[in-house]
Design an enzyme around this catalytic site. Structure first.
Site, PDB file in Angstrom:
ATOM      1  N   HIS A  52      67.735   5.168  28.568  1.00  0.00           N
ATOM      2  CA  HIS A  52      68.506   5.580  29.739  1.00  0.00           C
ATOM      3  C   HIS A  52      67.967   6.857  30.361  1.00  0.00           C
ATOM      4  O   HIS A  52      68.014   7.028  31.582  1.00  0.00           O
ATOM      5  CB  HIS A  52      69.984   5.742  29.371  1.00  0.00           C
ATOM      6  N   GLU A 294      74.569  -8.739  30.138  1.00  0.00           N
ATOM      7  CA  GLU A 294      73.703  -7.996  29.219  1.00  0.00           C
ATOM      8  C   GLU A 294      73.882  -8.450  27.770  1.00  0.00           C
ATOM      9  O   GLU A 294      72.977  -8.304  26.961  1.00  0.00           O
ATOM     10  CB  GLU A 294      74.020  -6.492  29.309  1.00  0.00           C
ATOM     11  N   ASP A 318      69.132  -4.114  28.347  1.00  0.00           N
ATOM     12  CA  ASP A 318      70.083  -4.347  27.261  1.00  0.00           C
ATOM     13  C   ASP A 318      69.997  -5.782  26.761  1.00  0.00           C
ATOM     14  O   ASP A 318      70.122  -6.037  25.557  1.00  0.00           O
ATOM     15  CB  ASP A 318      71.511  -4.035  27.720  1.00  0.00           C
ATOM     16  N   CYS A 365      68.196  -6.699  37.040  1.00  0.00           N
ATOM     17  CA  CYS A 365      67.728  -5.316  37.128  1.00  0.00           C
ATOM     18  C   CYS A 365      67.195  -4.898  35.772  1.00  0.00           C
ATOM     19  O   CYS A 365      67.624  -5.400  34.738  1.00  0.00           O
ATOM     20  CB  CYS A 365      68.839  -4.369  37.586  1.00  0.00           C
TER      21      CYS A 365
END
Length: 454
Positions: A52, A294, A318, A365
């Protein structure tokens, strides 16, 4: 405490100009403490390009290299350092020839970017006439300028948690409303998909109590935290509804693992809409509600989920770590599993077919969508894409233009996002006669800067 022994907030407040930050590890909230006008790069001994902190850094146009083992022991405060993010290298105390060569490399890269940028006005239409929609990712108000720079059709993912992470206290409903309204106004008629708070794990808010977990990536985070603290989600939904009065609103819930979680989140949204109606206050013209996919378990519930949602967005970072049982932040695991493997592509193809049968838009994404080769595979599957890195975004878009002129493709949406720079994914220090070179596996853009060790 970092290497200097100074508290992090002290180092952040006293950051010199043109600084490169060296640390063992860092979370996205810690990164946001630093002045990005002064911070020119980050080099970490741990972490990977899918972490992240790397994603947030790209959104802030800060190059990051992760997994550069032993780097802190090789640098001193005030050292001249070259960070080559494109080839994932760090040069400590480089000789003049290296600096000259690096400037030449930057010139070539600028020319390459100009070539890609020259194609941004070309219509992204395949030979069979399918229009590929181009959207950007964003998380801060400064990102909105990329909408016009890239000729994007809208914002495919607005990370609302970043506004929470840059504040010392929880933003009140009025402050959130003002931010969301500015985003919607600056986007104009272009759509903005707001993802509700995706916090927890390594995205820590300093004003929320953090509960220690052995595996925070799979723990109390995102929608799990929000449903357990419904007041937090209610305030955010109320702010979004107020900001979008009279306009179209797109809301997306993160890390849904069961259909019941989506139902509970949607129920909170519906209650807030009804509240505004009862108070005779304006409401959005329309509301589209979607979910992130995810957690693999959700894919086996699509027959029950798809009638409830307006769109689906696959979060590949993820999804990859959960599908392959691998830590996305581990440098040793960063390159072990191929996103173009039969298992991943087969899974995506199966999900796309179900969404297509239900006539629900599906996008993706993550790192997988920001690389040209993977992007083309996804476009071939009919998956829409979000991407988080400028050079790779332009390259992928240019490749989509070229391939669109050569091949047929079934319908889908292509989304591109403007971040800035890629992150390294693992490193081993190696000696060099041109100064100390620490080679990391990754891509992005570096710069000729001075180092600060913290």
């Amino acid at each position: 405490l970092h290497l200097t022994g100074k508290p992090m907030h002290s180092a952040a407040e006293n950051l010199p100009e043109n600084a490169i930050l060296f640390a063992r590890s860092m979370g996205p909230a810690e990164l946001l403490d630093y002045d990005r006008r002064k911070l020119q790069g980050v080099v970490l001994e741990e972490g990977s390009s899918a972490s992240h902190v790397a994603i947030v850094a790209r959104a802030l146009s800060i190059p990051v290299l992760g997994g550069v083992a032993g780097v802190i022991a090789k640098v001193e405060p005030g050292d001249t350092v070259v960070v080559d993010g494109e080839h994932a290298q760090v040069f400590v105390r480089p000789v003049s020839d290296v600096i000259t060569a690096f400037h030449q490399s930057l010139g070539l890269r600028r020319a390459r970017l100009a070539k890609y940028a020259a194609q941004r006005d070309d219509p992204p239409v395949t030979r069979d006439g399918t229009r590929i929609l181009l959207l950007v990712n964003a998380g801060l108000l400064i990102d909105l300028s990329h909408l016009d720079e890239t000729r994007a059709d809208g914002i495919g993912l607005y990370r609302t948690e970043l506004q929470f992470m840059v504040r010392p206290t929880m933003p009140k409903a009025e402050a959130q409303t003002a931010i969301y309204r500015r985003v919607i106004e600056q986007a104009g008629d272009r759509p903005v998909v707001f993802r509700t708070l995706d916090i927890g794990g390594d995205k820590v808010l300093p004003y929320l109590v953090k509960y220690p977990e052995e595996n925070p990536a799979m723990g109390w985070r995102a929608i799990r935290l929000a449903l357990d603290r419904p007041a937090l989600l209610k305030v955010q939904l109320r702010a979004l509804l107020t900001a979008a009065e009279g306009r179209k609103l797109h809301v997306m819930f993160p890390m849904i693992a069961e259909v019941d979680e989506f139902r509970r989140a949607r129920k909170l949204l519906d209650r807030e809409v009804q509240r505004l109606v009862n108070l005779r206050k304006p409401v959005p013209e329309s509301i589209a509600v979607g979910t992130m996919l995810e957690v693999p378990a959700l894919a086996w519930q699509l027959s029950s989920l798809l009638p409830l949602v307006d769109f689906v967005s696959i979060g590949s970072n993820d999804l990859m770590q959960f599908l392959f049982a691998t830590d996305r932040g581990s440098p040793k695991m960063a390159d072990r599993y191929d996103p173009l493997s039969p298992s991943m592509l087969g899974f995506l193809h199966w999900v796309v077919q179900q969404c297509r049968a239900a006539n629900k838009p599906i996008t993706l994404c993550g790192e997988m969508g920001s690389r040209p080769k993977e992007a083309m595979a996804l476009v071939g599957l009919g998956v829409g894409l979000h991407m988080d890195e400028l050079q790779q975004d332009l390259a992928a878009a240019a490749e989509c233009h070229a391939t669109g002129r050569r091949h047929h493709r079934e319908g889908g949406v292509f989304q591109g996002a403007v971040g800035a720079l890629a992150a390294g994914r693992g490193a081993e220090p190696t000696p060099s006669g041109a100064g100390e070179r620490l080679a990391a596996r990754g891509a992005g853009l570096g710069g000729y800067r001075h180092a600060i060790v913290t």
